[in-house]
Design a protein around this motif. Structure first.
Motif, PDB file in Angstrom:
ATOM      1  N   LEU A 141       1.092  19.739   0.837  1.00  0.00           N
ATOM      2  CA  LEU A 141       1.113  19.289   2.160  1.00  0.00           C
ATOM      3  C   LEU A 141       1.697  20.132   3.228  1.00  0.00           C
ATOM      4  O   LEU A 141       2.933  20.391   2.805  1.00  0.00           O
ATOM      5  N   VAL A 142       0.872  20.606   4.396  1.00  0.00           N
ATOM      6  CA  VAL A 142       1.594  21.600   5.280  1.00  0.00           C
ATOM      7  C   VAL A 142       1.424  20.458   6.547  1.00  0.00           C
ATOM      8  O   VAL A 142       0.704  20.025   6.849  1.00  0.00           O
ATOM      9  N   ILE A 143       2.934  20.184   7.076  1.00  0.00           N
ATOM     10  CA  ILE A 143       2.737  19.646   8.412  1.00  0.00           C
ATOM     11  C   ILE A 143       3.320  20.549   9.530  1.00  0.00           C
ATOM     12  O   ILE A 143       4.241  21.225   9.626  1.00  0.00           O
ATOM     13  N   THR A 147       4.188  10.454   0.350  1.00  0.00           N
ATOM     14  CA  THR A 147       3.074  10.259  -0.427  1.00  0.00           C
ATOM     15  C   THR A 147       2.697  11.400  -1.193  1.00  0.00           C
ATOM     16  O   THR A 147       2.542  11.552  -2.350  1.00  0.00           O
ATOM     17  N   ALA A 148       2.740  12.842  -0.697  1.00  0.00           N
ATOM     18  CA  ALA A 148       2.588  14.015  -1.385  1.00  0.00           C
ATOM     19  C   ALA A 148       3.804  14.072  -2.377  1.00  0.00           C
ATOM     20  O   ALA A 148       3.483  14.606  -3.557  1.00  0.00           O
ATOM     21  N   ILE A 149       4.871  13.796  -2.154  1.00  0.00           N
ATOM     22  CA  ILE A 149       6.135  14.051  -2.990  1.00  0.00           C
ATOM     23  C   ILE A 149       6.007  13.068  -4.077  1.00  0.00           C
ATOM     24  O   ILE A 149       6.203  13.530  -5.460  1.00  0.00           O
ATOM     25  N   ALA A 199      -6.040  11.278  -0.365  1.00  0.00           N
ATOM     26  CA  ALA A 199      -6.546  10.656  -1.734  1.00  0.00           C
ATOM     27  C   ALA A 199      -7.886  11.377  -1.812  1.00  0.00           C
ATOM     28  O   ALA A 199      -8.470  11.244  -3.117  1.00  0.00           O
ATOM     29  N   GLN A 200      -8.634  12.362  -1.058  1.00  0.00           N
ATOM     30  CA  GLN A 200      -9.882  13.108  -1.325  1.00  0.00           C
ATOM     31  C   GLN A 200      -9.670  14.247  -2.155  1.00  0.00           C
ATOM     32  O   GLN A 200      -8.132  14.734  -1.957  1.00  0.00           O
ATOM     33  N   GLN A 201     -10.626  14.548  -2.786  1.00  0.00           N
ATOM     34  CA  GLN A 201     -10.323  15.981  -3.310  1.00  0.00           C
ATOM     35  C   GLN A 201     -10.749  17.394  -2.677  1.00  0.00           C
ATOM     36  O   GLN A 201     -10.533  18.201  -2.938  1.00  0.00           O
ATOM     37  N   GLN A 211      -2.505  10.233  -4.197  1.00  0.00           N
ATOM     38  CA  GLN A 211      -2.628   8.728  -4.089  1.00  0.00           C
ATOM     39  C   GLN A 211      -1.266   7.995  -3.880  1.00  0.00           C
ATOM     40  O   GLN A 211      -1.255   7.047  -3.649  1.00  0.00           O
ATOM     41  N   GLY A 212       0.002   8.771  -4.276  1.00  0.00           N
ATOM     42  CA  GLY A 212       1.214   8.251  -4.308  1.00  0.00           C
ATOM     43  C   GLY A 212       1.423   6.986  -5.032  1.00  0.00           C
ATOM     44  O   GLY A 212       0.335   6.278  -5.691  1.00  0.00           O
ATOM     45  N   THR A 213       2.823   6.569  -5.106  1.00  0.00           N
ATOM     46  CA  THR A 213       3.060   5.829  -5.908  1.00  0.00           C
ATOM     47  C   THR A 213       3.790   4.282  -5.319  1.00  0.00           C
ATOM     48  O   THR A 213       3.860   3.495  -5.847  1.00  0.00           O
TER      49      THR A 213
END
Length: 680
Positions: free
Chosen positions: A385-387, A304-306, A277-279, A244-246
């Motif tokens: 996360l993989v981009i 967001t992932a970091i 934000a989904q599981q 969800q990030g901060t």
């Protein structure tokens, strides 16, 4: 049902099995679905006297003369006749056994095309067999299959016949579905195509609109849609880290990048944020034309992932592109005290090992590189996360390895080559798709000119005029015969020549053989306008952003693909000045080259160019699947069979919900060992 997993029930020797494997045949169903390329009609005889010229025909006649001639080249001349007329059979390549087979007085049947020749009406290299006068004719047309050396048609027909006797040809689709789609049963389809009765002509059987071919195309498209939709459903039921990030890193980056996100960028960023934000794992394809701003969206997604406590990896298909991402992410993220690492095949063994150890110790926030990132010895303890950039350039097998590596992580795939709707519906049906369909407000229209190489002096004058106005220019050299060495040589020679022609300007040179520090130094000078003309190989195709560059000159444009030309053109038009792309072409032009240049000249919309590219090249080339050696479809054609594809897409979820056993049966029949590949 008999064993359909392999070919063991046919009791074939190893040599024959290897030859079948070369044809892509690994089980009984592959044999059943190995369809004829064409048909030969040996069901009726045509008297020589009325046999049409230029069409295949089947004759029966007696050999009345035979000789070997040596001028103008060695050839076997056989004269035959029936009650209606005479004909010459000519063999430029022949064996003694053929001379014996066609001895004088022998009755033969010959299949071939009659034409007017030096010796009169003749057949050149007809198919010949000896017969008795009362021998019966074939009751069915004779199928001719694609094969390999050492596996003749007769043997292949026999093996396919055995397979047909061992599998159950019962239908995977209900009568109601077949009636609604106006398709024949599977049994009728297979028997018609492998053993067509005499009332069908070869022309009818080869027509793509024949209901039997339509059935096979639909079945194949349905199998692929079922595979994709099952993969999609499985992913939605899977588990992944909730991110969800901060705002700790995303907010400062947005404050310092110096531009406002477009509405389209904001929209796709929201879609990605919702996914993360989904599981269940995100598998999202982010499409956007050249210069639409995909990289900043990728960076914000990574942050967001970091912020959520996870590592990120970004993979690109070439070192040049990966390196450009590395430099841009370093510029954006290192001021935020985030650690960005670079991993590629060109690093020294020691440097690679150091980076791998840092990744394994969770000291790296984002690792950027080529497919070296996904080797077995690269261990991410906390990958979230993989981009993947330009994901369609990776071969199918590479994408499969990537998918397996990141099974429980979120995946974001970027593509600056817009995927046409038919491909998106088909090969990316297991993905969610976001599109940046708006260019940043500072993008200016690019005028495209096609100029013959003989007008080079005019092009040089354009470059001088552009630079005199304070703007800059790219001069791109082609990839010649897939040779990086020749490409480099051409770029070096062009640089030397242009340095003399533009004596008052600083002419730079950049190519893939330079060290990263050298390339970075040259690009920095170009950005600062210390270099006015940059001679480059196609390394600048993607990722380079210099707003002051307003002129792009591309040598040998006829040798480049549409996507590449569009990407290169997109390097200009990023500032306020009017921009131009000059395509230098060399004659003579092939029809394919003319088609490409016409498209790039007439269109600037990346989606339209991609659609035309798909039409010209075909989906295999477009997706990079041909390079992987895996054919996309045996029967269907995405351009011609869009209606069938849409019907298959609509039927697939209904079958998955109501007839799971039929679904598995259908997948086994059409995909078997290919199922994993179609699901990437």
């Amino acid at each position: 049902m008999m064993n359909d997993k392999d070919l063991s029930s046919l009791r074939l020797n190893d040599t024959t099995l290897k030859k079948l494997n070369t044809l892509g045949i690994h089980n009984l169903w592959d044999l059943v679905l190995h369809m004829p390329l064409r048909y030969e009609d040996e069901t009726h005889l045509t008297p020589i006297g009325i046999a049409p010229v230029g069409q295949p025909c089947f004759i029966e006649a007696e050999v009345i003369a035979q000789e070997v001639q040596f001028r103008p080249k060695k050839q076997l001349i056989v004269r035959v006749e029936d009650p209606s007329g005479a004909l010459v059979l000519r063999f430029i390549h022949f064996y003694p056994s053929q001379q014996k087979q066609m001895a004088i007085g022998t009755r033969i049947r010959a299949l071939g095309e009659i034409r007017h020749g030096f010796f009169g009406d003749e057949m050149v290299h007809p198919k010949v067999k000896t017969v008795q006068k009362e021998d019966a004719l074939a009751q069915n047309l004779t199928p001719v299959y694609s094969t390999v050396k050492g596996l003749n048609q007769q043997t292949l027909r026999r093996i396919i016949g055995q397979a047909l006797n061992q599998v159950s040809l019962d239908d995977t689709l209900s009568d109601a579905v077949l009636n609604k789609l106006n398709l024949p049963s599977f049994t009728d389809t297979i028997h018609l195509l492998h053993n067509p009765p005499a009332q069908f002509s070869a022309h009818q059987l080869n027509h793509a609109g024949l209901p039997a071919w339509q059935r096979l195309k639909f079945d194949e498209l349905l199998a692929q849609q079922l595979s994709m939709q099952l993969a999609y459903k499985k992913r939605k039921n899977g588990t992944a880290h909730i991110m969800q990030g901060t705002g700790q890193y995303t907010a400062p980056l947005l404050d310092t990048i110096g531009f406002e996100l477009t509405n389209a960028q904001k929209k796709v960023r929201h879609e990605i944020t919702q996914d993360l934000a989904q599981q269940y794992p995100m598998h999202r394809l982010l499409q956007g034309d050249v210069g639409s701003g995909k990289t900043i969206i990728a960076a914000l997604s990574a942050l967001t992932a970091i912020e959520s406590g996870f590592q990120v990896s970004l993979m690109a298909p070439t070192e040049i592109l990966a390196e450009q991402h590395y430099n841009k992410f370093k510029k954006w993220l290192e001021p935020l005290n985030l650690k960005v690492a670079w991993l590629s095949g060109s690093l020294t063994k020691k440097a690679k090992q150091t980076v791998k150890e840092q990744i394994e110790r969770n000291e790296i926030h984002i690792a950027i590189g080529t497919h070296a990132l996904f080797q077995d010895d690269v261990l991410f303890p906390n990958l979230g996360l993989v981009i993947v950039d330009e994901q369609h350039r990776f071969g199918v097998a590479q994408r499969l390895a990537l998918k397996n590596k990141g099974q429980f992580v979120h995946q974001l795939m970027l593509s600056a080559t817009p995927i046409p709707r038919t491909l998106a519906m088909s090969f990316f049906a297991d993905l969610d798709v976001s599109v940046i369909d708006e260019l940043p407000p500072n993008r200016t229209p690019i005028k495209t000119k096609m100029v013959n190489e003989y007008r080079r002096s005019e092009i040089e004058a354009w470059v001088l005029k552009t630079c005199a106005q304070g703007q800059q220019a790219y001069w791109v050299c082609p990839l010649i015969e897939e040779s990086e060495t020749l490409q480099l040589q051409t770029a070096v020679q062009t640089h030397e020549y242009l340095s003399e022609v533009f004596a008052g300007l600083n002419v730079g040179l950049i190519h893939g053989k330079l060290k990263p520090a050298q390339k970075a130094d040259i690009m920095e000078k170009f950005v600062k306008n210390e270099i006015q003309v940059l001679v480059a190989t196609t390394v600048i195709e993607v990722g380079v952003d210099v707003p002051n560059a307003s002129l792009m000159v591309i040598e040998h444009a006829e040798r480049m693909g549409l996507s590449q030309l569009h990407q290169l053109r997109g390097r200009v038009g990023r500032g306020q000045a009017k921009s131009m792309c000059i395509l230098i072409f060399h004659e003579p032009l092939s029809e394919l080259a003319k088609a490409r240049l016409k498209v790039i000249y007439e269109h600037t919309d990346g989606f339209e160019i991609a659609r035309q590219d798909l039409h010209i090249r075909g989906p295999g080339e477009f997706l990079g699947a041909k390079q992987s050696g895996i054919p996309l479809f045996r029967f269907a054609n995405l351009e011609d069979d869009l209606e069938l594809l849409e019907q298959a897409r609509d039927l697939a979820p209904k079958l998955i919900a109501k007839e799971p056993e039929s679904v598995q049966k259908h997948l086994m029949r059409y995909l078997s060992h290919k199922q994993d590949y179609l699901g990437v």
